[in-house]
Design a protein around this motif. Structure first.
Motif, short mmCIF file in Angstrom:
data_model
loop_
_atom_site.label_atom_id
_atom_site.label_comp_id
_atom_site.label_asym_id
_atom_site.label_seq_id
_atom_site.Cartn_x
_atom_site.Cartn_y
_atom_site.Cartn_z
N ALA A 221 40.19 30.38 38.37
CA ALA A 221 41.26 30.89 39.22
C ALA A 221 41.97 32.07 38.55
O ALA A 221 42.31 33.06 39.22
CB ALA A 221 42.26 29.77 39.52
N ARG A 222 42.17 32.01 37.26
CA ARG A 222 42.81 33.12 36.55
C ARG A 222 41.93 34.38 36.56
O ARG A 222 42.44 35.49 36.57
CB ARG A 222 43.13 32.71 35.11
N ARG A 223 40.63 34.19 36.59
CA ARG A 223 39.71 35.34 36.62
C ARG A 223 39.59 35.94 38.01
O ARG A 223 39.41 37.16 38.15
CB ARG A 223 38.31 34.92 36.14
N THR A 224 39.63 35.11 39.06
CA THR A 224 39.20 35.56 40.38
C THR A 224 40.26 35.50 41.47
O THR A 224 40.08 36.14 42.52
CB THR A 224 37.99 34.72 40.85
N ASP A 225 41.34 34.76 41.29
CA ASP A 225 42.31 34.54 42.35
C ASP A 225 43.58 35.35 42.08
O ASP A 225 44.32 35.06 41.13
CB ASP A 225 42.65 33.05 42.45
N PRO A 226 43.87 36.38 42.90
CA PRO A 226 45.09 37.16 42.69
C PRO A 226 46.36 36.32 42.68
O PRO A 226 47.31 36.64 41.96
CB PRO A 226 45.08 38.15 43.86
N ALA A 227 46.38 35.25 43.45
CA ALA A 227 47.57 34.38 43.48
C ALA A 227 47.79 33.72 42.12
O ALA A 227 48.93 33.64 41.64
CB ALA A 227 47.44 33.33 44.57
N GLN A 228 46.71 33.25 41.50
CA GLN A 228 46.86 32.63 40.18
C GLN A 228 47.17 33.69 39.12
O GLN A 228 47.94 33.45 38.18
CB GLN A 228 45.62 31.85 39.78
N GLN A 229 46.58 34.87 39.23
CA GLN A 229 46.88 35.95 38.30
C GLN A 229 48.36 36.31 38.34
O GLN A 229 48.99 36.52 37.30
CB GLN A 229 46.00 37.16 38.62
N GLU A 230 48.92 36.34 39.55
CA GLU A 230 50.35 36.61 39.69
C GLU A 230 51.17 35.47 39.11
O GLU A 230 52.17 35.69 38.40
CB GLU A 230 50.69 36.81 41.16
N ALA A 231 50.76 34.24 39.38
CA ALA A 231 51.49 33.07 38.89
C ALA A 231 51.45 32.95 37.37
O ALA A 231 52.33 32.32 36.77
CB ALA A 231 50.92 31.80 39.53
N SER A 232 50.43 33.55 36.74
CA SER A 232 50.27 33.44 35.28
C SER A 232 50.91 34.59 34.51
O SER A 232 50.82 34.62 33.28
CB SER A 232 48.78 33.38 34.93
N LYS A 233 51.56 35.51 35.21
CA LYS A 233 52.09 36.69 34.52
C LYS A 233 53.14 36.35 33.47
O LYS A 233 53.29 37.07 32.49
CB LYS A 233 52.67 37.67 35.55
N TYR A 234 53.84 35.24 33.66
CA TYR A 234 54.86 34.86 32.67
C TYR A 234 54.25 34.64 31.28
O TYR A 234 54.92 34.82 30.27
CB TYR A 234 55.59 33.60 33.13
N MET A 235 52.96 34.28 31.26
CA MET A 235 52.31 34.04 29.97
C MET A 235 52.23 35.31 29.14
O MET A 235 52.25 35.26 27.91
CB MET A 235 50.92 33.46 30.19
N GLU A 236 52.10 36.46 29.80
CA GLU A 236 52.02 37.73 29.07
C GLU A 236 53.29 37.94 28.25
O GLU A 236 53.23 38.44 27.12
CB GLU A 236 51.81 38.88 30.05
#
Length: 269
Positions: free
Chosen positions: A129-144
């Motif tokens: 999901a982190r590789r392919t799903d824009p929704a998960q990529q957005e949800a994971s931005k806090y990790m950066e």
């Protein structure tokens, strides 16, 4: 609990002869995240132990970032079970604790009787999901932000005061903040983010598994939740709680405890 890695602090409840349950917390929580579930398990005759994981326990607080790779935390699960004299046990995890629990349940299937994962999908599904799903990529931005070098995120978090975790009592949030404000504590908690990218954990789980997710989790997109079934080869049930956020054990304590107890009972049927 003394282990080769050091001594883990923990909270425990229930009769020592009861069926064994190990509960793993997430960030920014400690073992006390599971207070409601500990009481419910004890009342049902289980022996439940909720440790403070590596970095959160002062006695297991290595300085190096690489020592917070998930492989170390997974080995901690086995070491803690050994220290408790547990050959077989049920495993429960939320957030980072769920990430650890998914891996440990797959790796130690002969010792883990059942798995209950809360909020975080199987890491095979989550990584995809982190590789392919824009929704998960957005949800994971806090990790950066969390992965920035110390003390950049530490200073910002500590300056903001106790976290406001939806559904979690303010006094509980204040206690988490007090513990993480101790020298070095927040840095090692954030090292979990700095050390891990969730890739490489593709072993399927064969033990009976319950996955408790929610519809208002800002950190986990639906794609990984629904793909998790593809990563479990044993008996599997997904329960999605409507209107609940990420901190399921504390925001929906009754529902979590009820589902957990039902799952533990079914795991022996």
């Amino acid at each position: 609990m003394p282990t080769p890695a050091g001594t883990f602090d923990a909270v425990a409840a229930g009769p020592r002869h009861g069926r064994k349950v190990l509960l793993l917390h997430g960030f920014p929580e400690f073992g006390i995240e599971w207070e409601h579930q500990l009481r419910a398990l004890a009342a049902a005759g289980y022996r439940a132990v909720a440790p403070d994981q590596r970095g959160y326990s002062p006695g297991v607080r290595p300085a190096e970032v690489e020592h917070y790779h998930l492989d170390y935390a997974v080995r901690d699960v086995r070491a803690m079970a050994d220290a408790l004299g547990w050959h077989r046990f049920d495993l429960v995890g939320h957030d980072w604790g769920a990430a650890v629990a998914w891996i440990a349940a797959a790796k130690y299937a002969r010792r883990v009787r059942s798995l209950t994962a809360v909020s975080v999908p199987h890491l095979g599904a989550f990584a995809e999901a982190r590789r392919t799903d824009p929704a998960q990529q957005e949800a994971s931005k806090y990790m950066e932000f969390f992965r920035q070098p110390a003390p950049i995120p530490e200073n910002s978090i500590l300056a903001s005061g106790p976290p406001k975790l939806p559904g979690v009592a303010p006094e509980k949030c204040a206690e988490y903040f007090r513990r993480l404000s101790r020298p070095g504590a927040l840095t090692v908690a954030l090292n979990w983010y700095r050390a891990n990218d969730f890739e490489g954990y593709e072993q399927r789980v064969s033990v009976p598994t319950l996955f408790i997710a929610s519809t208002k989790d800002p950190m986990v997109a639906p794609s990984g939740i629904h793909a998790t079934k593809n990563w479990v080869s044993g008996r599997y049930r997904l329960e999605v709680l409507e209107g609940i956020g990420h901190n399921i054990p504390e925001q929906a304590p009754e529902a979590t405890s009820t589902s957990l107890l039902a799952h533990l009972a079914s795991a022996c049927s």
